[in-house]
Motif scaffolding. Structure first.
Motif, PDB file in Angstrom:
ATOM      1  N   SER A  84     -34.360 -78.039  32.691  1.00 61.39           N
ATOM      2  CA  SER A  84     -35.012 -76.839  33.225  1.00 61.39           C
ATOM      3  C   SER A  84     -36.113 -76.404  32.259  1.00 61.39           C
ATOM      4  O   SER A  84     -35.902 -76.356  31.044  1.00 61.39           O
ATOM      5  CB  SER A  84     -33.997 -75.706  33.408  1.00 61.39           C
ATOM      6  N   LEU A  85     -37.290 -76.123  32.809  1.00 61.15           N
ATOM      7  CA  LEU A  85     -38.424 -75.645  32.025  1.00 61.15           C
ATOM      8  C   LEU A  85     -38.911 -74.331  32.613  1.00 61.15           C
ATOM      9  O   LEU A  85     -38.867 -74.123  33.832  1.00 61.15           O
ATOM     10  CB  LEU A  85     -39.568 -76.665  32.057  1.00 61.15           C
ATOM     11  N   HIS A  86     -39.398 -73.468  31.742  1.00 61.68           N
ATOM     12  CA  HIS A  86     -39.931 -72.174  32.171  1.00 61.68           C
ATOM     13  C   HIS A  86     -41.333 -72.036  31.611  1.00 61.68           C
ATOM     14  O   HIS A  86     -41.524 -71.950  30.400  1.00 61.68           O
ATOM     15  CB  HIS A  86     -39.030 -71.049  31.664  1.00 61.68           C
ATOM     16  N   LEU A  87     -42.337 -72.055  32.504  1.00 67.90           N
ATOM     17  CA  LEU A  87     -43.734 -72.008  32.080  1.00 67.90           C
ATOM     18  C   LEU A  87     -44.509 -71.019  32.944  1.00 67.90           C
ATOM     19  O   LEU A  87     -44.008 -70.555  33.979  1.00 67.90           O
ATOM     20  CB  LEU A  87     -44.371 -73.399  32.187  1.00 67.90           C
ATOM     21  N   TYR A  88     -45.738 -70.732  32.518  1.00 67.89           N
ATOM     22  CA  TYR A  88     -46.626 -69.852  33.282  1.00 67.89           C
ATOM     23  C   TYR A  88     -47.903 -70.614  33.628  1.00 67.89           C
ATOM     24  O   TYR A  88     -48.544 -71.191  32.754  1.00 67.89           O
ATOM     25  CB  TYR A  88     -46.948 -68.590  32.487  1.00 67.89           C
ATOM     26  N   LEU A  89     -48.257 -70.584  34.910  1.00 65.46           N
ATOM     27  CA  LEU A  89     -49.462 -71.251  35.400  1.00 65.46           C
ATOM     28  C   LEU A  89     -50.598 -70.244  35.504  1.00 65.46           C
ATOM     29  O   LEU A  89     -50.413 -69.134  36.035  1.00 65.46           O
ATOM     30  CB  LEU A  89     -49.180 -71.894  36.746  1.00 65.46           C
ATOM     31  N   HIS A  90     -51.774 -70.643  35.020  1.00 65.11           N
ATOM     32  CA  HIS A  90     -52.942 -69.764  35.053  1.00 65.11           C
ATOM     33  C   HIS A  90     -54.000 -70.358  35.976  1.00 65.11           C
ATOM     34  O   HIS A  90     -54.552 -71.426  35.698  1.00 65.11           O
ATOM     35  CB  HIS A  90     -53.510 -69.586  33.639  1.00 65.11           C
ATOM     36  N   GLN A  91     -54.263 -69.653  37.062  1.00 61.46           N
ATOM     37  CA  GLN A  91     -55.299 -70.053  38.017  1.00 61.46           C
ATOM     38  C   GLN A  91     -56.485 -69.100  37.879  1.00 61.46           C
ATOM     39  O   GLN A  91     -56.461 -67.984  38.371  1.00 61.46           O
ATOM     40  CB  GLN A  91     -54.759 -70.015  39.458  1.00 61.46           C
TER      41      GLN A  91
END
Length: 223
Positions: free
Chosen positions: A49-56
């Motif tokens: 399990s990975l927890h990341l933030y995507l920036h668009q």
């Protein structure tokens, strides 16, 4: 007198004969043991399990930080067929200036004729720092007007060989007019891309000795 080997064998049926046969066969068994051979039937699968933030950073004029560009704007109603190519960044926090862990590189296409926000997405998540640097995930899914949703992981390379799983996303309150931030919860099952495990012996010898002869990062089938 001359005796053939077929006539001599019965005389060896006693304990001393059996012992003699084992002594004669021993070099063959030692030769098998000295021959490295992979006999692991299949490697273990890992769960992660990975927890990341995507920036668009959205496309458009006067947006110098944008990380997507329009490729096709056919002019159909509801933007049907509009196509963009993107290189979104993934970080550990909502701060876009944080270390970039990976990039989501691909396209999103407005594929709905009834909804102005029916985007189809096909992308590779390419890890560029940390323990998974150089590995990739192949991801498909949709983006709609809903603030949360889910994408499918349909493959991977490097550490993530044969990956499958899901990515749950939701818009983060820290989003602003330029940076659409999505919190990603990535759940994967994959086969680690370790070198093929080997151990002295052969499958035939392992079967003879009985049971499963496990090696690191390898799940062995019982014989």
């Amino acid at each position: 007198a001359f005796f053939s080997s077929s006539l001599a064998l019965p005389a060896m049926a006693g304990p001393s004969g059996i012992l003699l046969l084992l002594v004669i066969a021993m070099p063959a068994f030692l030769a098998l043991a000295d021959t490295p051979h992979p006999y692991c039937d299949h490697p273990c699968q890992n769960e992660l399990s990975l927890h990341l933030y995507l920036h668009q950073f959205v496309a458009g004029p006067n947006r110098p930080n944008r990380n997507e560009e329009f490729v096709l704007t056919p002019g159909y109603p509801l933007g049907f067929g509009t196509t963009l190519i993107h290189d979104w960044t993934l970080t550990n926090t909502v701060n876009p200036s944080d270390t970039i862990i990976a990039r989501a590189q691909g396209t999103h296409i407005q594929a709905s004729r009834t909804n102005a926000n029916g985007w189809y997405i096909s992308q590779n998540i390419v890890f560029q720092s940390g323990r998974f640097a150089g590995s990739t995930l192949q991801v498909m899914g949709t983006l709609t007007e809903q603030s949360d949703g889910q994408w499918s992981v349909i493959g991977g390379t490097g550490e993530f060989t044969k990956a499958h799983g899901t990515i749950k996303y939701k818009m983060d309150p820290a989003s602003n007019i330029e940076d659409g931030i999505r919190e990603l919860d990535i759940h994967l099952i994959y086969t680690p891309n370790y070198p093929q495990a080997t151990q002295s012996g052969t499958a035939a010898l392992a079967k003879l000795l009985g049971g499963c002869h496990a090696v690191d990062n390898c799940c062995c089938k019982k014989y």
